[in-house]
Write a protein that holds these residues in place. Structure first.
Motif, short mmCIF file in Angstrom:
data_model
loop_
_atom_site.label_atom_id
_atom_site.label_comp_id
_atom_site.label_asym_id
_atom_site.label_seq_id
_atom_site.Cartn_x
_atom_site.Cartn_y
_atom_site.Cartn_z
N GLN A 14 0.84 -1.20 0.00
CA GLN A 14 0.00 0.00 0.00
C GLN A 14 0.87 1.25 0.00
OE1 GLN A 14 -2.31 -0.99 3.48
NE2 GLN A 14 -4.16 -1.24 2.27
N THR A 15 1.95 1.20 0.75
CA THR A 15 2.86 2.34 0.81
C THR A 15 3.46 2.60 -0.58
OG1 THR A 15 3.40 1.74 3.09
CG2 THR A 15 4.87 3.30 1.98
N ARG A 16 3.90 1.53 -1.21
CA ARG A 16 4.47 1.65 -2.56
C ARG A 16 3.45 2.25 -3.52
NH1 ARG A 16 3.94 -2.14 -6.69
NH2 ARG A 16 5.45 -1.90 -8.41
N LYS A 17 2.22 1.78 -3.39
CA LYS A 17 1.18 2.25 -4.31
C LYS A 17 0.90 3.73 -4.09
CE LYS A 17 -2.99 0.56 -6.47
NZ LYS A 17 -3.96 -0.57 -6.50
N MET A 18 0.89 4.14 -2.82
CA MET A 18 0.67 5.56 -2.50
C MET A 18 1.74 6.44 -3.16
SD MET A 18 -0.28 5.72 1.51
CE MET A 18 1.15 6.75 1.69
N LEU A 19 2.98 5.96 -3.07
CA LEU A 19 4.09 6.71 -3.65
C LEU A 19 3.94 6.78 -5.17
CD1 LEU A 19 6.77 5.08 -1.36
CD2 LEU A 19 6.35 7.54 -1.47
N MET A 20 3.53 5.68 -5.78
CA MET A 20 3.35 5.65 -7.23
C MET A 20 2.21 6.56 -7.65
SD MET A 20 3.96 1.59 -7.87
CE MET A 20 3.86 1.57 -9.65
N LEU A 21 1.11 6.56 -6.91
CA LEU A 21 -0.04 7.41 -7.23
C LEU A 21 0.36 8.89 -7.16
CD1 LEU A 21 -2.86 5.48 -5.33
CD2 LEU A 21 -2.78 5.90 -7.79
N PHE A 57 -7.61 7.56 2.56
CA PHE A 57 -7.64 6.11 2.74
C PHE A 57 -6.43 5.47 2.07
CE2 PHE A 57 -11.55 6.13 4.78
CZ PHE A 57 -12.47 6.88 4.07
N MET A 58 -6.00 4.35 2.64
CA MET A 58 -4.93 3.58 2.00
C MET A 58 -5.48 2.96 0.73
SD MET A 58 -2.15 3.60 3.81
CE MET A 58 -1.11 2.36 4.50
N PRO A 59 -4.66 2.92 -0.34
CA PRO A 59 -5.14 2.28 -1.57
C PRO A 59 -5.31 0.78 -1.36
CG PRO A 59 -2.81 2.81 -1.75
CD PRO A 59 -3.28 3.41 -0.46
#
Lengths: 164, 739
Positions: free
Chosen positions: B136-143, B186-188
């Motif tokens: 989720q953290t990785r996805k947040m950074l990518m978003l 919200f977390m992705p």
């Protein structure tokens, strides 16, 4: 009572009772917490330091008996943590909880000063003074063998911070 | 899909910018209490979530929910987070998480929603969850990068700590992104497919060095016993040697008070503390302190010794009219035994053990107004908070707990009440000063919470074809959870969880009844590494050998037969048999074998046993162990745990005898209670097995769990005599040899 001590090459003046064990003078008076309290009766070796380069139980030495002997603790085994024993301890990933390891390393360094290529039997006979409850003994043996090779292959002997 | 989306929404907390901590060799800063933690050169840090902080210079700080008691979880759990976050491990620092159950609890069901480091459950428990959070953290950074570049998420990939837009060649480090990233509400969500495939792992499965080792190799002050806030005074605590008694009178109070540097003698509910301006003054005075104690309120403990315990347990375990808690129950074992062609039976037993963690129990406490600051090593930080509230009325919001590294715990510091911490809190309140309490080793012995004794009664039934088909195993002993973890004891509805560990046979029987006969001798108890698996398997695995011998069958072959429906277990047995050259052993070889199956982890062990028949001293020069751990997250750590477990186990089974007299422990230090020394340690040969696609399982207990049985079986191979009671100390050995 005032006592002048030489610890890791530096002079310290402490105010303590003559029968205060060196262990507690080092820890709570000088704030050198690397030396550990495990049993207080010379059974576990967690309290080991060097007196004039020889490992000894600091829980058994009254501060009044130290005199001008040079004390070395784990903090003074090397300038920046790179004594061959410490390097080997990291390479072999020796510590588990780590609490006994200061004493183990001081005892190991003492062995290698006097015997640069100890056999496995010589290692375990020398090191039996030091308990490890987490069971790192196999790695301690391996690390001492590793450190011995390091010492053997470097021309300069590792220096302890003794001074005087 | 990720389960528990609601939980992850609650997770999304933003604290104030934190200080990143790393474990590089040279730079250590001290907290207010002098406890060291490594520090990198500080820049602004972005707290991305409760679990991770990212600085502009790309240093990433990941929380370890687990405590560190030497088992390595502080490194292994963050490894799993970093993997799915696709963080560069060289840039990762680790710190202990806040003591917040809601966010950091171990998802393992029997942990019941709290932060708890025991039972070999950290890596296995957090495996799914922290990978989700990392992803989720990785996805947040990518978003955030996608939005900045005005591109679609699908066009982006990551390399460790970097987001890349391949078609344009643009890239941003996680640190750069954290500087502008808006904090979403919200977390992705993450689907299973978005998690890495096993062959994509860069970190999991590698032996990264442990984050705490550099500090421990240079003598940094990282244990609670090293804390020293300004103005601190020192104390020892002499607890009543018999549980349930109280201090009545300090017969030499004036003489002790008059000693130099003694500040105050404080009477507690079940103890007497000496407070002094130096620790050595308190230490010496504690040895001289003479307290008259009341009689214990526990009737069982009046003139109690372990023989009384053995006698009463034996009686209970043989009384088949009293059923126990059925740990395993299939078919109808009693009926099967009643009509069997032949019944084998045997009894085994085990003695008391002391945790003997090398750091004597201690803590440091300080009040600032009504706020409490405490330095303590604990396997259960939130139990400590609960105990402070229930016992002293101090709410968690008023407590700042510094979770310290522990110089060993082995279960002792998972006990809910945290007596050794409440001591310093009480004294700090009384003295209105910071107080460091260190239990003298002698007091640590006398207040020990021991591994309870057990008595085992085993029966196995054979049909007319000579096949074993029914099994009964009754194990009597105190259930440590009653005292050690009332919270979980209640959640388990009084089920004797710890006493039953390892009681299930693991073998193929149509009828099997394995029961815990719950006892209460009254002594202080807590969970200990290995749990009841050790005595339970000592009983069952030695009994299996006895039956094999009676039938003239090779013990390894016999086990393979009983595992015919379990190819994975057979593989484990064959692996160790091959490692130990079982088929090549001579007669009276001293080679002993044992197999174990605890939860989903299977292991087998062989031990080479030698014995000096004049002194009764057993030595074990070689141990072979194979363990299927599912997935080895940090293989070196797994190996270290198995090595440590074997040495710990060998020490407890060969050397450690703890005895009671009149309800009090007789031993007071390591000259009377011997631990295994380095010249007694075996060469340990280890094979770690994994299963394709499997999750990691625990390894902390496995070196210990069935070792006693392997050594017992090896002794019988050597001498033809059978040892039936742990520990296998010279007195027990000589007694067995003369039978």
């Amino acid at each position: 009572m005032k006592f002048d001590l030489i610890v890791n090459g530096a002079k310290h003046s402490v105010d303590a009772e003559p029968d205060a064990p060196l262990l507690w003078v080092l820890r709570e008076h000088l704030k050198l917490y690397g030396t550990k309290y495990g049993c207080g009766v010379a059974q576990c070796g967690a309290c080991m330091v060097h007196l004039n380069g020889q490992s000894t139980f600091s829980c058994q030495i009254p501060v009044s008996a130290v005199g001008t002997s040079a004390i070395t603790t784990i903090e003074g085994l090397s300038e920046d943590g790179n004594h061959p024993v410490q390097q080997a301890w990291i390479e072999e990933q020796v510590p588990q909880c780590g609490y006994c390891q200061s004493g183990q390393m001081m005892r190991a360094a003492d062995l290698l000063t006097n015997n640069s290529a100890p056999s496995r039997q010589e290692i375990v006979t020398h090191m039996r003074t030091n308990l490890c409850r987490c069971g790192t003994y196999p790695r301690i043996i391996k690390a001492i063998e590793n450190a011995a090779k390091k010492i053997d292959s470097t021309s300069q002997a590792n220096k302890e911070v003794t001074g005087g | 899909m990720v389960n528990d989306v609601q939980h992850t929404r609650r997770e999304f907390l933003f604290g104030s910018a934190g200080i990143a901590i790393g474990f590089s060799l040279n730079s250590y800063a001290a907290d207010k209490g002098g406890i060291a933690s490594a520090t990198s050169s500080a820049t602004d840090s972005a707290t991305v979530s409760a679990w991770v902080k990212i600085q502009a210079n790309n240093r990433i700080t990941i929380m370890s929910p687990s405590s560190e008691l030497g088992q390595g979880s502080m490194t292994s759990v963050p490894m799993m987070f970093a993997e799915e976050m696709d963080a560069n491990w060289d840039d990762v620092d680790i710190e202990f998480s806040p003591s917040d159950d809601a966010i950091f609890h171990n998802p393992t069901d029997w942990v019941w929603g709290i932060i708890l480091t025991l039972g070999s459950s950290s890596v296995s428990g957090y495996f799914d969850r922290v990978r989700q959070y990392g992803a989720q953290t990785r996805k947040m950074l990518m978003l955030a990068a996608a939005e900045k570049w005005g591109v679609e998420l699908e066009e982006l990939v990551t390399e460790p700590s970097v987001v890349l837009h391949k078609s344009s060649g643009r890239q941003l480090t996680y640190g750069e992104i954290s500087a502008f990233m808006k904090k979403p509400e919200f977390m992705p969500e993450i689907s299973e497919e978005e998690l890495k495939k096993r062959d994509e792992f860069r970190i999991i499965g590698t032996s990264v060095p442990r984050c705490d080792i550099p500090a421990k190799v240079t003598g940094q002050p990282v244990y609670s016993i090293d804390a020293n806030p300004p103005g601190m005074v020192f104390a020892t605590v002499k607890r009543t040697p018999v549980r349930g008694a109280k201090p009545l009178e300090i017969t030499n109070e004036h003489a002790i008070s008059a000693r130099k540097d003694i500040l105050q003698i404080v009477t507690l509910d079940d103890a007497v503390a000496i407070v002094a301006s130096t620790y050595e003054a308190a230490y010496r005075a504690d040895a001289l302190l003479d307290v008259r104690w009341s009689q214990t309120k526990f009737e069982n403990l009046l003139d109690y010794d372990q023989q009384k315990g053995f006698d009463s347990h034996r009686k209970a375990v043989r009384d088949l009219s009293k059923s126990g808690a059925p740990w395993q129950n299939q078919g109808d074992a009693e009926a099967a035994i009643a009509k069997a062609a032949k019944v084998y039976e045997a009894e085994y037993s085990s003695g008391y053990l002391y945790h003997a963690q090398l750091e004597p129990l201690n803590s440091v406490a300080q009040f600032n107004g009504d706020e409490l600051e405490v330095w303590a090593g604990t396997q259960a930080p939130t139990h400590l908070l609960r105990s402070l509230e229930s016992e002293m009325g101090i709410p968690a919001t008023k407590v700042r707990l510094h979770r310290s590294h522990m110089g060993g715990a082995f279960g002792r510091r998972g006990a809910q009440d945290h007596d050794y911490v409440l001591d310093s809190v009480r004294l700090s309140k009384t003295m209105d000063k910071p107080v460091k309490v260190i239990w003298r080793r002698e007091e640590d012995f006398h207040a020990a919470r021991v591994k309870p004794i057990t008595w085992q009664y085993l029966r196995a039934a054979e049909n007319e074809e000579g096949e074993l088909f029914a099994w009964s195993h009754r194990s009597a002993g105190d259930e440590p959870h009653k005292q050690a973890d009332p919270y979980r004891y209640e959640k388990n509805n009084g089920w004797p969880v710890l006493s039953g560990y390892g009681l299930e046979t693991g073998y193929d029987f149509s009828d099997a009844l394995c029961e815990v006969v719950d006892r209460d001798t009254g002594v202080r108890t807590a969970a200990m590494r290995g749990l009841a698996t050790v005595p339970n398997k000592f009983g069952s695995e030695c009994f299996i050998d006895e039956i094999a011998a009676a039938k003239g069958i090779d013990p390894v072959q016999f086990r393979l037969g009983l595992l015919r429906h379990n190819p994975e277990a057979q593989k484990m047995v064959n692996t160790v048999a091959e490692m130990a050259n079982w088929s090549g052993r001579g007669e009276n070889s001293g080679l002993g074998f044992a197999f174990g199956y605890v939860d989903v982890s299977s292991f087998a062990i062989a031990a080479q046993v030698e014995c000096n028949e004049e002194t009764g001293v057993i030595s074990v020069p070689h141990v072979w162990i194979a363990n299927n751990v599912g997935l080895a997250v940090n293989p070196n750590s797994v190996e270290a745990q198995l090595q440590g477990g074997v040495v710990f186990g060998l020490s407890t089974l060969l050397k450690e005898k703890l005895t009671y007299k009149n309800g009090a422990i007789e031993q007071s230090n390591f000259h009377q209670y011997n631990l295994l020394r380095i010249d007694e340690a075996p060469e340990i040969h280890i094979r770690i097995l994994e299963t394709e696609g499997a999750k990691p399982v625990g390894t902390g207990d496995n070196g210990t769990s069935v070792l006693a049985a392997a050594v017992g079986n090896g002794f019988t191979s050597l001498t033809g005599k059978r040892l039936r009671q742990l520990p296998l100390t010279p007195d027990n050995v000589l007694a067995a040899l003369t039978i």
